[in-house]
Write an enzyme that holds these catalytic residues in place. Structure first.
Site, short mmCIF file in Angstrom:
data_model
loop_
_atom_site.label_atom_id
_atom_site.label_comp_id
_atom_site.label_asym_id
_atom_site.label_seq_id
_atom_site.Cartn_x
_atom_site.Cartn_y
_atom_site.Cartn_z
CD GLU A 44 -5.33 -1.35 -0.63
OE1 GLU A 44 -5.65 -2.09 0.36
OE2 GLU A 44 -6.17 -0.57 -0.89
CG ASP A 58 -2.04 1.16 1.40
OD1 ASP A 58 -2.28 1.67 -0.03
OD2 ASP A 58 -2.41 1.30 2.27
#
Length: 367
Positions: free
Chosen positions: A105, A9
């Site tokens: 992500e 992320d």
């Protein structure tokens, strides 16, 4: 075979790109969204802005009150997509099993990786270093045996950190977690769990499947499994979003047209907020209306451009809603549910078209 799953992320992605590209923004509270006096929402906030309580999806007006010194920046999605493509290229150097959840992500299955690196933690370390080397941006990572554990692990050491949850650590790790960090547990579900005495992972594990089924329906089985570290979902490399939508079910059926169009405006604004979080180039907009007798109707319109702005979403949604009022042959009242969704056009055409569908299963599945 024990799987090796990574969750990567990017840290405050949109805001970090803005700070990278504009030296004057570095170290400053950057709020991507705005302007502050608009009805728009924050789609990203730098860590300097987060110290003031600014969060994504927050109304810009509220963000301006919390952080008076905040610098509001208009989103540049093309720039974010370019960086995202570079990041994905780095992922693919290690494995083809890459599931992009959004621009910033992803899940990666590195059980068998292209560089034959034996340790997933080493793969994650190399990926994070390479991302920084090629983009000057930082990423956080979670490493574990399944998606659930990897995703939660990522948030344990942000920004610019990495958390590893080994198989023998999984039970203790989950037991100690606040259930508020479990994916799928929002404010309403959390309140219900607290009423049942469920605050930690160990409390959730103490509840029987029957109790969880009774209180949380289908989600109960999911909660029963993940609090035991069980998650067999595969990394899906070719996952493609087919629709994005927002809807609202009213506590009391709506009969006044002013109220109906006001609710439609709020739904358009919510859909714009979701587009800011996860850009989706939908060119077909669909209005969903459910009446008090549970009859469902939809209207769709396809253009040759993507819908991105709440004002345009509301304008087209209003036009489609008028189809019910003027062309349905019966009163549209009362209404119990309204929804708007975006999807890709079923056929390429430069001409706008209005379609009517009465089958619920044709409506985008994200609702």
């Amino acid at each position: 075979m024990i799987r090796k799953i990574l969750h990567v992320d990017m840290d405050a992605f949109y805001a970090s790109v803005e700070q990278r590209d504009n030296p004057a923004y570095r170290g400053k509270p950057i709020i991507v969204g705005g302007p502050p006096d608009s009805r728009g929402v924050v789609c990203a906030a730098s860590y300097e802005a987060r110290k003031f309580g600014v969060r994504s999806a927050m109304p810009c007006s509220q963000a301006a009150r919390l952080c008076p010194s905040g610098i509001f920046v208009t989103p540049r999605f093309e720039a974010y997509r370019k960086v995202s493509s570079k990041i994905r290229e780095i992922f693919l150097e290690y494995t083809d099993l890459v599931e992009m959840l959004s621009l910033d992500e992803a899940f990666l299955d590195v059980t068998q990786n292209k560089k034959n690196i034996p340790y997933a933690s080493q793969v994650a370390k190399e990926i994070r270093e390479k991302i920084f080397e090629e983009t000057q941006l930082t990423a956080s990572a979670g490493v574990s045996i399944n998606k659930f554990l990897a995703k939660i692990a990522t948030d344990q050491n942000k920004p610019n950190g990495m958390t590893i949850v080994r198989p023998e650590q999984a039970e203790q790790f989950i037991d100690s977690l606040d259930v508020s960090v479990f994916p799928g547990i929002g404010k309403v579900t959390l309140k219900k769990m607290h009423a049942l005495g469920i605050k930690k992972g160990k409390d959730l594990k103490a509840k029987s499947l029957e109790i969880l089924d009774q209180n949380f329906g289908k989600s109960g089985r999911w909660f029963y499994a993940v609090c035991r570290g069980l998650d067999d979902r595969q990394v899906e490399p070719y996952r493609e979003r087919k629709s994005l939508g927002a809807e609202s079910t009213f506590q009391k059926d709506l009969e006044n047209s002013t109220d109906i169009f006001r609710e439609l405006s709020d739904i358009a604004e919510e859909l714009e907020r979701r587009l800011l979080q996860k850009p989706f180039p939908g060119k077909t907009i669909t209005l969903k209306v459910k009446f008090s007798d549970f009859t469902l109707k939809t209207r769709s319109l396809t253009e040759d451009y993507s819908f991105l702005d709440k004002n345009e979403l509301y304008r087209i949604g209003s036009k489609l809603l008028e189809e019910f009022i003027l062309g349905s042959g019966k009163s549209i009242f009362p209404i119990r549910l309204l929804g708007l969704s975006l999807s890709h056009p079923e056929a390429s055409s430069k001409n706008s078209q209005i379609k009517s569908e009465d089958e619920e299963d044709l409506f985008p599945s994200l609702f």
